[in-house]
Scaffold this active site. Structure first.
Site, PDB file in Angstrom:
ATOM      1  N   LYS A  21      -8.944  -5.317  11.564  1.00 34.73           N
ATOM      2  CA  LYS A  21     -10.261  -4.704  10.871  1.00 34.73           C
ATOM      3  C   LYS A  21     -11.404  -4.920  11.500  1.00 34.73           C
ATOM      4  O   LYS A  21     -12.278  -3.965  11.671  1.00 34.73           O
ATOM      5  CB  LYS A  21     -10.345  -5.280   9.484  1.00 34.73           C
ATOM      6  CG  LYS A  21      -9.550  -5.174   8.621  1.00 34.73           C
ATOM      7  CD  LYS A  21      -9.851  -5.578   7.156  1.00 34.73           C
ATOM      8  CE  LYS A  21      -8.661  -5.443   6.264  1.00 34.73           C
ATOM      9  NZ  LYS A  21      -9.035  -5.814   4.888  1.00 34.73           N
ATOM     10  N   GLY A  46      -6.294 -10.871  -7.808  1.00 29.80           N
ATOM     11  CA  GLY A  46      -6.855  -9.793  -6.913  1.00 29.80           C
ATOM     12  C   GLY A  46      -6.173  -8.599  -6.891  1.00 29.80           C
ATOM     13  O   GLY A  46      -6.572  -7.877  -6.081  1.00 29.80           O
ATOM     14  N   ASP A  83     -13.116  -2.388   1.065  1.00 31.23           N
ATOM     15  CA  ASP A  83     -12.811  -3.805   0.523  1.00 31.23           C
ATOM     16  C   ASP A  83     -14.022  -4.218  -0.379  1.00 31.23           C
ATOM     17  O   ASP A  83     -13.819  -4.818  -1.513  1.00 31.23           O
ATOM     18  CB  ASP A  83     -12.564  -4.988   1.483  1.00 31.23           C
ATOM     19  CG  ASP A  83     -11.247  -4.551   2.488  1.00 31.23           C
ATOM     20  OD1 ASP A  83     -10.459  -4.218   1.605  1.00 31.23           O
ATOM     21  OD2 ASP A  83     -11.258  -5.136   3.439  1.00 31.23           O
ATOM     22  N   SER A 112       0.737  -1.299   0.052  1.00 37.25           N
ATOM     23  CA  SER A 112      -0.071  -0.022  -0.221  1.00 37.25           C
ATOM     24  C   SER A 112       0.714   1.310   0.010  1.00 37.25           C
ATOM     25  O   SER A 112       0.617   2.230  -0.870  1.00 37.25           O
ATOM     26  CB  SER A 112      -0.893  -0.103   1.148  1.00 37.25           C
ATOM     27  OG  SER A 112      -1.970  -0.904   0.989  1.00 37.25           O
ATOM     28  N   GLY A 163     -12.031 -13.111   6.707  1.00 32.81           N
ATOM     29  CA  GLY A 163     -12.283 -11.667   6.631  1.00 32.81           C
ATOM     30  C   GLY A 163     -12.694 -11.214   5.036  1.00 32.81           C
ATOM     31  O   GLY A 163     -13.536 -10.498   4.697  1.00 32.81           O
ATOM     32  N   ALA A 164     -11.820 -11.910   4.185  1.00 34.46           N
ATOM     33  CA  ALA A 164     -12.068 -11.374   2.774  1.00 34.46           C
ATOM     34  C   ALA A 164     -13.454 -12.084   2.347  1.00 34.46           C
ATOM     35  O   ALA A 164     -14.148 -11.382   1.624  1.00 34.46           O
ATOM     36  CB  ALA A 164     -11.067 -11.983   1.964  1.00 34.46           C
ATOM     37  N   ALA A 224     -14.685 -18.249   3.904  1.00 34.26           N
ATOM     38  CA  ALA A 224     -15.263 -17.219   4.926  1.00 34.26           C
ATOM     39  C   ALA A 224     -14.706 -16.581   6.097  1.00 34.26           C
ATOM     40  O   ALA A 224     -15.305 -16.436   6.995  1.00 34.26           O
ATOM     41  CB  ALA A 224     -16.526 -18.376   5.475  1.00 34.26           C
ATOM     42  N   THR A 273      -5.164  -3.241   8.495  1.00 33.62           N
ATOM     43  CA  THR A 273      -5.107  -4.644   7.763  1.00 33.62           C
ATOM     44  C   THR A 273      -5.135  -5.690   8.723  1.00 33.62           C
ATOM     45  O   THR A 273      -5.447  -5.350  10.222  1.00 33.62           O
ATOM     46  CB  THR A 273      -3.960  -4.572   6.767  1.00 33.62           C
ATOM     47  OG1 THR A 273      -4.281  -5.872   6.156  1.00 33.62           O
ATOM     48  CG2 THR A 273      -2.629  -4.586   7.426  1.00 33.62           C
ATOM     49  N   ASN A 311     -11.690  -0.890   7.381  1.00 32.08           N
ATOM     50  CA  ASN A 311     -10.354  -0.870   6.768  1.00 32.08           C
ATOM     51  C   ASN A 311      -9.819   0.489   6.533  1.00 32.08           C
ATOM     52  O   ASN A 311      -8.681   0.494   6.111  1.00 32.08           O
ATOM     53  CB  ASN A 311     -10.352  -1.804   5.478  1.00 32.08           C
ATOM     54  CG  ASN A 311     -10.696  -1.113   4.366  1.00 32.08           C
ATOM     55  OD1 ASN A 311     -11.547  -0.001   4.272  1.00 32.08           O
ATOM     56  ND2 ASN A 311     -10.100  -1.304   2.999  1.00 32.08           N
TER      57      ASN A 311
END
Ligand code: ATR
Length: 303
Positions: free
Chosen positions: A88, A265, A124, A39, A152-153, A150, A84, A109
């Site tokens: 979160k 991604g 996100d 980032s 966080g993402a 299933a 991150t 986030n």
């Protein structure tokens, strides 16, 4: 985002002659671990492109110190921070105000300080929806989506699908309870359907699926495998893998082999960052510069 935890190498970005002075505005990212984050490369490239006197820094913050660190954002007059893994979810309770979408996703986030108050957002879900539109020219409305994972993402993506009007969201997870928890909090009866992460269970629904998303951490290491039957993949399926390193995971190879449209991604990472940039700066993000900086940070200089 979660995916940043999954990267192995350290990403370095040189913003040329970055000038820090008494007027420099500070943003950054809190995580643990944090050394892998791409980032700073993306955001510092954007600040340089727009000639803004801003800097984006990584901060190693332990779970037990999140409250104090967030108070520091406010008391030190930082503009805001990204959060991150693993912060979160815990951050939701530590905000003075939480944006409705972040509330529904159950995670923050992006934090911005407004009138001395900490306001939490989640970019996100936006990053995912925007990536799907950019990569496949698809919106989530009325789509039938199969989300693998299933964590966080997986939660952010599944809930975003529901919010954007997906017809059905199957959530396949190794640990069934976590998929069931997403079903309970997603808010719309019958849209989210938890299923086991097995070939048999996937085979029963795959014929109805428009978009298949990998939101597990499987694929990061060459030895990892979801052990999905290649016969599950057909050319009319759209396949998105939230993993971007390696650029082509086993899942994407399977999709590629049958001519299915597929993408990794990096676009989700880019667009969650773009949205955070816009929340902090209230300026339009320099998308092409951010994309290039991110690609260079993650995959190396193309030259
Ligand atoms: P993230 O925040 O990146 O989503 P996470 O919350 O730790 O990371 O979630 C990781 C996801 O990958 C979970 O869905 C996890 O499944 P479990 O809930 O059963 O742990 C999934 N995952 C990790 N390793 C896996 C494996 N070897 N096979 C299948 N699923 C796996």
């Amino acid at each position: 985002m979660q995916n940043e935890l999954r990267q192995w190498q350290h990403h370095r970005y040189s913003a040329g002659r970055m000038k820090i002075d008494g007027a420099t505005q500070v943003v950054g990212v809190f995580g643990s671990p944090i050394t892998h984050t791409a980032s700073p490369a993306m955001h510092n490239a954007a600040f340089a492109a727009l000639k803004m006197n801003w800097v984006y820094l990584p901060f190693q913050v332990a779970v037990a110190d999140l409250r104090a660190a967030l108070q520091g954002v406010r008391t030190m007059n930082m503009v805001g921070v990204n959060l991150t893994v693993p912060h979160k979810i815990a951050a939701v309770e530590l905000m003075d105000e939480v944006d409705p979408e972040a509330c529904q996703l159950g995670a923050v986030n992006t934090v911005v300080v407004a009138n001395n108050r900490l306001v939490g957002y989640n970019t996100d879900g936006y990053g995912f929806a925007r990536a799907i539109f950019e990569e496949f020219n698809l919106t989530l409305k009325d789509k039938r989506v199969l989300v693998l994972g299933a964590g966080g993402a997986g939660r952010a993506i599944s809930v975003k699908c529901v919010l954007d009007g997906a017809e059905t969201v199957w959530v396949a997870n190794r640990t069934p309870g976590k998929a069931a928890a997403i079903q309970q909090t997603a808010g719309k009866d019958g849209v989210v359907i938890p299923i086991p992460l097995t070939n048999d269970a996937v085979r029963q629904v795959i014929g109805k699926v428009d978009l298949l998303v990998n939101a597990t951490s499987v694929g990061l290491r060459a030895a990892d495998s979801l052990s999905l039957d290649p016969a599950l993949f057909t050319s009319d399926l759209y396949v998105y893998d939230t993993i971007y390193q390696p650029a082509e995971t086993e899942l994407l190879k399977l999709a590629h082999a049958v001519g299915a449209k597929s993408a990794n991604g990096l676009s989700m990472l880019l667009h969650q960052g773009v949205r955070a940039f816009e929340i902090w700066t209230k300026k339009m993000a320099p998308l092409a510069k951010m994309r290039q900086a991110l690609k260079t940070a993650v995959y190396g200089d193309p030259k």
